[in-house]
Design an enzyme around this catalytic site. Structure first.
Site, PDB file in Angstrom:
ATOM      1  N   SER A   1       4.795   5.204   4.001  1.00  0.00           N
ATOM      2  CA  SER A   1       3.525   5.153   4.683  1.00  0.00           C
ATOM      3  C   SER A   1       2.742   3.802   4.527  1.00  0.00           C
ATOM      4  O   SER A   1       2.891   3.032   3.698  1.00  0.00           O
ATOM      5  CB  SER A   1       2.713   6.397   3.853  1.00  0.00           C
TER       6      SER A   1
ATOM      7  N   TYR B   1      -1.572  10.638  -3.782  1.00  0.00           N
ATOM      8  CA  TYR B   1      -0.559  10.297  -2.786  1.00  0.00           C
ATOM      9  C   TYR B   1      -0.118   8.923  -2.642  1.00  0.00           C
ATOM     10  O   TYR B   1       0.682   8.343  -2.661  1.00  0.00           O
ATOM     11  CB  TYR B   1      -1.092  10.984  -1.420  1.00  0.00           C
TER      12      TYR B   1
END
Length: 348
Positions: free
Chosen positions: A152, A165
């Site tokens: 990501s 996260y």
């Protein structure tokens, strides 16, 4: 057969081979499984929810692939190893392993409990560690195979309300770089690469544990999971590159953080809360998937897409340029050279 570079090209003209996809029942994992199925591959689908596994397996078979759904919690290394053993026994040697499973908590750090933070870390980070270990244990003796880590933009630039996260995604980068160096030292033909994604329209925003006042949402611009899946399969075809960035927002975020991280801190402090939640409040009894799969509770397959189809992009010009940058640059240079020659000719 492997190429002279020691990798497999995922070409539909070749004999179907074996892939493992974690987090295969929703979002990017599911869209990726569909693409691989169209190539006639044998695909092991690793996820927790039985309804999603059954539906994804049906899709894979309908598209021409062979599906092996295996209920697996990637946070448990024994379950991952058992799944890998079953894949080898029922489908054959593993040629491609895609790590994609994750979970998250949307809340300020001080509102995330220690056990919740641990759970996110175990799924989102250690799940990749266990998957990579299982893949390498089976690829290294065969001297072939590719591992793709689905990352990501948040692996390089953290944002508020997603501390667990973001920390896990950062950890995946550090872990993968270490493993890559070891493979190079061993002169191993096994390849490992990363694909860093922008905000994606997946069902996670409907079932993620959230303590926000508004409904959790991805930070725009939002892309459909098929955009990400095409990038993942492209990376599996060409794992020599260390990593791939998908979406203009990913490129802008990573580069801005390299140039002016402190400025970005202040910008995200002002905008990061509002941009990750919508106007509709989160219901107090909404099901979440942190500890248990939502589809086992409601018996519903939630598919690949989330609730943001009307705001999501089906294409990424940046990704197109990334794949075609050599011919594009060559064409631009040729055009510039032609223009220079034309100007020189007019001066004569």
């Amino acid at each position: 057969m492997p190429s002279r570079r020691g990798r497999f090209t995922l070409d539909r003209r070749e004999v179907p081979r074996v892939a493992v996809v974690t987090g295969a029942t929703a979002g990017v994992g599911r869209a990726t499984a569909r693409l691989l199925a169209r190539r006639g591959m044998r695909i092991a689908l690793l996820a927790r929810g039985s309804a999603g596994l059954a539906a994804t397996a049906d899709e894979v078979r309908a598209l021409g692939g062979t599906a092996l759904p295996i209920e697996t919690d990637v946070a448990d290394h024994r379950q991952v190893e058992d799944a890998a053993d079953r894949v080898c026994a029922e489908l054959g040697g593993i040629d491609l392993w895609i790590n994609d499973a994750f979970t998250s908590v949307f809340a300020p750090f001080q509102e995330i409990g220690p056990e919740e933070f641990r759970r996110v870390t175990e799924v989102t980070y250690l799940g990749y560690v266990y998957g990579t270990r299982a893949a390498l244990a089976r690829m290294s003796p065969r001297q072939s195979g590719t591992i793709v880590q689905v990352g990501s933009a948040l692996a390089y630039r953290s944002i508020p309300l997603q501390a667990a996260y973001c920390g896990a995604k950062h950890a995946i980068v550090g872990f993968t770089e270490s493993v890559r160096c070891e493979l190079l030292h061993d002169r191993s033909p096994v390849r490992i690469t990363m694909v860093h994604l922008p905000a994606v329209n997946t069902p996670q925003f409907d079932w993620v544990l959230s303590r926000l006042r508004g409904r959790a949402q991805p930070v725009p611009p939002i892309y459909q999971p098929e955009v990400a899946a095409r990038a993942v399969v492209y990376a599996a075809d060409r794992p020599e590159r260390r990593e791939y960035w998908v979406g203009g927002s990913t490129v802008a975020t990573v580069l801005a953080n390299r140039i002016a991280p402190a400025l970005l801190d202040r910008y995200l402090a002002r905008t990061g809360y509002a941009s990750q939640q919508g106007g509709r409040p989160t219901g107090p009894h909404r099901p979440t998937n942190l500890w248990h799969p939502v589809d086992d509770a409601d018996g519903v397959d939630h598919g690949a897409h989330g609730a943001f189809d009307d705001r999501s992009r089906g294409r990424s010009p940046q990704w197109w340029f990334s794949r075609h940058r050599a011919p594009v640059v060559a064409a631009l240079l040729a055009g510039a050279a032609g223009a220079a020659l034309a100007r020189a000719a007019r001066r004569r």
